[in-house]
Design a protein around this motif. Structure first.
Motif, PDB file in Angstrom:
ATOM      1  N   LYS A   5     -36.770   0.925 -18.662  1.00 17.31           N
ATOM      2  CA  LYS A   5     -36.556   0.747 -20.100  1.00 17.31           C
ATOM      3  C   LYS A   5     -37.886   0.639 -20.844  1.00 17.31           C
ATOM      4  CE  LYS A   5     -31.934  -1.165 -20.730  1.00 17.31           C
ATOM      5  NZ  LYS A   5     -31.176  -2.301 -21.294  1.00 17.31           N
ATOM      6  N   SER A   6     -38.864  -0.053 -20.270  1.00 18.90           N
ATOM      7  CA  SER A   6     -40.169  -0.180 -20.926  1.00 18.90           C
ATOM      8  C   SER A   6     -40.848   1.175 -21.053  1.00 18.90           C
ATOM      9  CB  SER A   6     -41.071  -1.138 -20.143  1.00 18.90           C
ATOM     10  OG  SER A   6     -40.552  -2.441 -20.201  1.00 18.90           O
ATOM     11  N   ASP A   7     -40.795   1.961 -19.979  1.00 16.88           N
ATOM     12  CA  ASP A   7     -41.380   3.304 -20.026  1.00 16.88           C
ATOM     13  C   ASP A   7     -40.688   4.162 -21.084  1.00 16.88           C
ATOM     14  OD1 ASP A   7     -43.033   2.514 -17.956  1.00 16.88           O
ATOM     15  OD2 ASP A   7     -41.903   3.576 -16.401  1.00 16.88           O
ATOM     16  N   LEU A   8     -39.360   4.097 -21.130  1.00 17.88           N
ATOM     17  CA  LEU A   8     -38.605   4.864 -22.113  1.00 17.88           C
ATOM     18  C   LEU A   8     -38.919   4.401 -23.527  1.00 17.88           C
ATOM     19  CD1 LEU A   8     -36.549   7.074 -22.675  1.00 17.88           C
ATOM     20  CD2 LEU A   8     -34.733   5.387 -22.286  1.00 17.88           C
ATOM     21  N   ARG A   9     -39.055   3.084 -23.731  1.00 18.83           N
ATOM     22  CA  ARG A   9     -39.408   2.574 -25.063  1.00 18.83           C
ATOM     23  C   ARG A   9     -40.733   3.185 -25.539  1.00 18.83           C
ATOM     24  NH1 ARG A   9     -37.229  -2.322 -22.987  1.00 18.83           N
ATOM     25  NH2 ARG A   9     -35.313  -2.776 -24.123  1.00 18.83           N
ATOM     26  N   ALA A  10     -41.711   3.206 -24.671  1.00 23.21           N
ATOM     27  CA  ALA A  10     -43.021   3.754 -25.057  1.00 23.21           C
ATOM     28  C   ALA A  10     -42.909   5.237 -25.425  1.00 23.21           C
ATOM     29  CB  ALA A  10     -44.015   3.561 -23.911  1.00 23.21           C
ATOM     30  N   ARG A  13     -40.959   5.524 -28.816  1.00 23.79           N
ATOM     31  CA  ARG A  13     -41.745   5.128 -29.983  1.00 23.79           C
ATOM     32  C   ARG A  13     -42.620   6.287 -30.442  1.00 23.79           C
ATOM     33  NH1 ARG A  13     -42.672   0.127 -27.189  1.00 23.79           N
ATOM     34  NH2 ARG A  13     -41.424  -1.488 -28.154  1.00 23.79           N
ATOM     35  N   ALA A  14     -43.275   6.939 -29.490  1.00 20.45           N
ATOM     36  CA  ALA A  14     -44.139   8.078 -29.826  1.00 20.45           C
ATOM     37  C   ALA A  14     -43.324   9.234 -30.403  1.00 20.45           C
ATOM     38  CB  ALA A  14     -44.913   8.532 -28.584  1.00 20.45           C
ATOM     39  N   LEU A  15     -42.178   9.513 -29.802  1.00 16.33           N
ATOM     40  CA  LEU A  15     -41.329  10.590 -30.307  1.00 16.33           C
ATOM     41  C   LEU A  15     -40.824  10.267 -31.703  1.00 16.33           C
ATOM     42  CD1 LEU A  15     -39.738  13.221 -30.058  1.00 16.33           C
ATOM     43  CD2 LEU A  15     -37.940  11.928 -28.880  1.00 16.33           C
ATOM     44  N   ARG A  16     -40.378   9.023 -31.928  1.00 17.49           N
ATOM     45  CA  ARG A  16     -39.856   8.655 -33.247  1.00 17.49           C
ATOM     46  C   ARG A  16     -40.939   8.797 -34.307  1.00 17.49           C
ATOM     47  NH1 ARG A  16     -37.554   2.825 -34.106  1.00 17.49           N
ATOM     48  NH2 ARG A  16     -39.772   2.399 -34.214  1.00 17.49           N
ATOM     49  N   ALA A  17     -42.178   8.463 -33.981  1.00 16.70           N
ATOM     50  CA  ALA A  17     -43.271   8.615 -34.944  1.00 16.70           C
ATOM     51  C   ALA A  17     -43.441  10.088 -35.329  1.00 16.70           C
ATOM     52  CB  ALA A  17     -44.562   8.058 -34.362  1.00 16.70           C
ATOM     53  N   THR A  18     -43.326  10.972 -34.360  1.00 20.73           N
ATOM     54  CA  THR A  18     -43.414  12.408 -34.624  1.00 20.73           C
ATOM     55  C   THR A  18     -42.248  12.872 -35.490  1.00 20.73           C
ATOM     56  OG1 THR A  18     -44.575  12.763 -32.541  1.00 20.73           O
ATOM     57  CG2 THR A  18     -43.515  14.687 -33.534  1.00 20.73           C
ATOM     58  N   LEU A  19     -41.039  12.405 -35.173  1.00 20.57           N
ATOM     59  CA  LEU A  19     -39.852  12.785 -35.945  1.00 20.57           C
ATOM     60  C   LEU A  19     -39.938  12.275 -37.379  1.00 20.57           C
ATOM     61  CD1 LEU A  19     -37.194  12.017 -33.193  1.00 20.57           C
ATOM     62  CD2 LEU A  19     -37.870  14.294 -34.003  1.00 20.57           C
ATOM     63  N   ALA A  20     -40.427  11.064 -37.554  1.00 16.61           N
ATOM     64  CA  ALA A  20     -40.559  10.479 -38.896  1.00 16.61           C
ATOM     65  C   ALA A  20     -41.557  11.265 -39.735  1.00 16.61           C
ATOM     66  CB  ALA A  20     -40.974   9.018 -38.795  1.00 16.61           C
ATOM     67  N   ALA A  21     -42.661  11.661 -39.117  1.00 21.88           N
ATOM     68  CA  ALA A  21     -43.667  12.443 -39.847  1.00 21.88           C
ATOM     69  C   ALA A  21     -43.126  13.812 -40.243  1.00 21.88           C
ATOM     70  CB  ALA A  21     -44.930  12.596 -38.988  1.00 21.88           C
ATOM     71  N   ALA A  22     -42.279  14.388 -39.402  1.00 26.59           N
ATOM     72  CA  ALA A  22     -41.716  15.710 -39.676  1.00 26.59           C
ATOM     73  C   ALA A  22     -40.589  15.674 -40.703  1.00 26.59           C
ATOM     74  CB  ALA A  22     -41.205  16.341 -38.376  1.00 26.59           C
ATOM     75  N   LEU A 115     -32.947   1.724 -33.985  1.00 28.05           N
ATOM     76  CA  LEU A 115     -33.033   1.951 -32.543  1.00 28.05           C
ATOM     77  C   LEU A 115     -34.190   2.866 -32.206  1.00 28.05           C
ATOM     78  CD1 LEU A 115     -31.698   5.035 -32.181  1.00 28.05           C
ATOM     79  CD2 LEU A 115     -29.633   3.752 -32.596  1.00 28.05           C
ATOM     80  N   LEU A 116     -34.519   2.880 -30.919  1.00 27.96           N
ATOM     81  CA  LEU A 116     -35.547   3.801 -30.409  1.00 27.96           C
ATOM     82  C   LEU A 116     -34.920   5.052 -29.814  1.00 27.96           C
ATOM     83  CD1 LEU A 116     -37.931   1.233 -28.698  1.00 27.96           C
ATOM     84  CD2 LEU A 116     -38.461   2.683 -30.668  1.00 27.96           C
ATOM     85  N   ALA A 117     -33.745   4.904 -29.191  1.00 24.56           N
ATOM     86  CA  ALA A 117     -33.044   6.029 -28.571  1.00 24.56           C
ATOM     87  C   ALA A 117     -31.557   5.702 -28.527  1.00 24.56           C
ATOM     88  CB  ALA A 117     -33.568   6.277 -27.150  1.00 24.56           C
ATOM     89  N   PHE A 118     -30.736   6.764 -28.412  1.00 23.10           N
ATOM     90  CA  PHE A 118     -29.289   6.575 -28.289  1.00 23.10           C
ATOM     91  C   PHE A 118     -28.723   7.660 -27.405  1.00 23.10           C
ATOM     92  CE2 PHE A 118     -29.634   9.596 -31.762  1.00 23.10           C
ATOM     93  CZ  PHE A 118     -28.572  10.462 -31.554  1.00 23.10           C
ATOM     94  N   ASP A 119     -27.517   7.390 -26.884  1.00 22.45           N
ATOM     95  CA  ASP A 119     -26.785   8.442 -26.171  1.00 22.45           C
ATOM     96  C   ASP A 119     -25.394   8.552 -26.777  1.00 22.45           C
ATOM     97  OD1 ASP A 119     -25.094   6.493 -24.943  1.00 22.45           O
ATOM     98  OD2 ASP A 119     -26.271   6.483 -23.105  1.00 22.45           O
ATOM     99  N   ARG A 120     -24.652   9.543 -26.400  1.00 19.95           N
ATOM    100  CA  ARG A 120     -23.331   9.815 -26.986  1.00 19.95           C
ATOM    101  C   ARG A 120     -22.269   8.812 -26.552  1.00 19.95           C
ATOM    102  NH1 ARG A 120     -22.530  14.596 -30.574  1.00 19.95           N
ATOM    103  NH2 ARG A 120     -24.710  15.160 -30.865  1.00 19.95           N
ATOM    104  N   ARG A 121     -22.583   7.923 -25.622  1.00 21.65           N
ATOM    105  CA  ARG A 121     -21.654   6.842 -25.254  1.00 21.65           C
ATOM    106  C   ARG A 121     -21.777   5.668 -26.215  1.00 21.65           C
ATOM    107  NH1 ARG A 121     -23.077   4.713 -19.783  1.00 21.65           N
ATOM    108  NH2 ARG A 121     -25.145   4.910 -20.672  1.00 21.65           N
ATOM    109  N   GLY A 122     -22.746   5.736 -27.123  1.00 22.27           N
ATOM    110  CA  GLY A 122     -22.962   4.643 -28.066  1.00 22.27           C
ATOM    111  C   GLY A 122     -23.967   3.626 -27.588  1.00 22.27           C
ATOM    112  N   HIS A 123     -24.623   3.897 -26.481  1.00 21.63           N
ATOM    113  CA  HIS A 123     -25.657   2.982 -26.019  1.00 21.63           C
ATOM    114  C   HIS A 123     -26.939   3.238 -26.791  1.00 21.63           C
ATOM    115  CE1 HIS A 123     -22.845   2.765 -22.611  1.00 21.63           C
ATOM    116  NE2 HIS A 123     -23.166   1.490 -22.719  1.00 21.63           N
ATOM    117  N   ARG A 124     -27.679   2.151 -27.028  1.00 23.11           N
ATOM    118  CA  ARG A 124     -28.921   2.256 -27.778  1.00 23.11           C
ATOM    119  C   ARG A 124     -30.032   1.573 -27.014  1.00 23.11           C
ATOM    120  NH1 ARG A 124     -29.997  -2.817 -29.993  1.00 23.11           N
ATOM    121  NH2 ARG A 124     -31.580  -2.143 -31.454  1.00 23.11           N
TER     122      ARG A 124
END
Length: 184
Positions: A5-10, A13-22, A115-124
């Motif tokens: 989970k820690s690795d995925l969070r990192a 976070r980087a991906l979300r920053a890219t998405l926000a800028a775009a 959230l940082l990430a989600f899946d189609r099962r509703g998990h965040r």
């Protein structure tokens, strides 16, 4: 050994920053097919998608607005939600998130969840503090509550690891679609 989970969070976070800028206007493209009485949003932290445009639309349709107040770091309790109107004072809370400095404590029927990430099962994937999980668990025991995660579409992952204490979202709203998870 690293924590998945820690690795995925990192990474997220980087991906979300890219998405926000775009897509800096993504928050203006959110549309929700619900009519809540009290909607609890949040003030965006770092590069979270901004819920304010959606909150203003819901307020114009008659909903009251609220924002969360985070418990102190040494108290693992639930968030409280305080009635709030745009323009009212906010102050940085314990995690640096802007929160109401007063206002009536209210129980929302709709919570917009960052959230940082989600899946189609509703998990965040959140920040790992458990505030929203504890809050959703407590509110679901007392009555009807709808939890909608707000995210950029690019924050979707195929599957997230989940633990017994994790609370699934009822839906996810992105700038591209509304993903209903709960079937009732």
């Amino acid at each position: 050994m690293s924590d998945p989970k820690s690795d995925l969070r990192a990474r997220m976070r980087a991906l979300r920053a890219t998405l926000a800028a775009a897509a800096p206007d993504a928050g203006t493209r959110l549309a929700l097919p619900l009519s809540p009485r009290i909607v609890a949003g949040y003030r965006p932290f770092r590069d979270e998608i901004d819920p304010l445009p959606l909150m203003l639309k819901l307020a114009a349709a008659g909903a009251r607005l609220a924002l969360p107040v985070t418990p102190p770091r040494d108290q693992p309790s639930s968030l409280t939600f305080h009635a709030w109107s745009p323009g009212e004072a906010l102050a940085a809370g314990g995690f640096g998130v802007h929160e109401p400095t007063g206002g009536e404590v209210v129980i929302p029927d709709l919570i917009l969840v960052p959230l940082l990430a989600f899946d189609r099962r509703g998990h965040r994937l959140g920040y790992g503090q458990g505030h929203f999980d504890r809050t959703l668990e407590a509110l679901r025991k007392t009555g009807a509550i709808t939890a909608v995660g707000l995210a950029y579409a690019g924050q979707e992952v195929a599957g997230l690891p989940d633990e017994p204490h994790d609370q699934a979202l009822d839906a996810i709203l992105t700038e591209k679609e509304y993903i209903r998870v709960r079937k009732d």
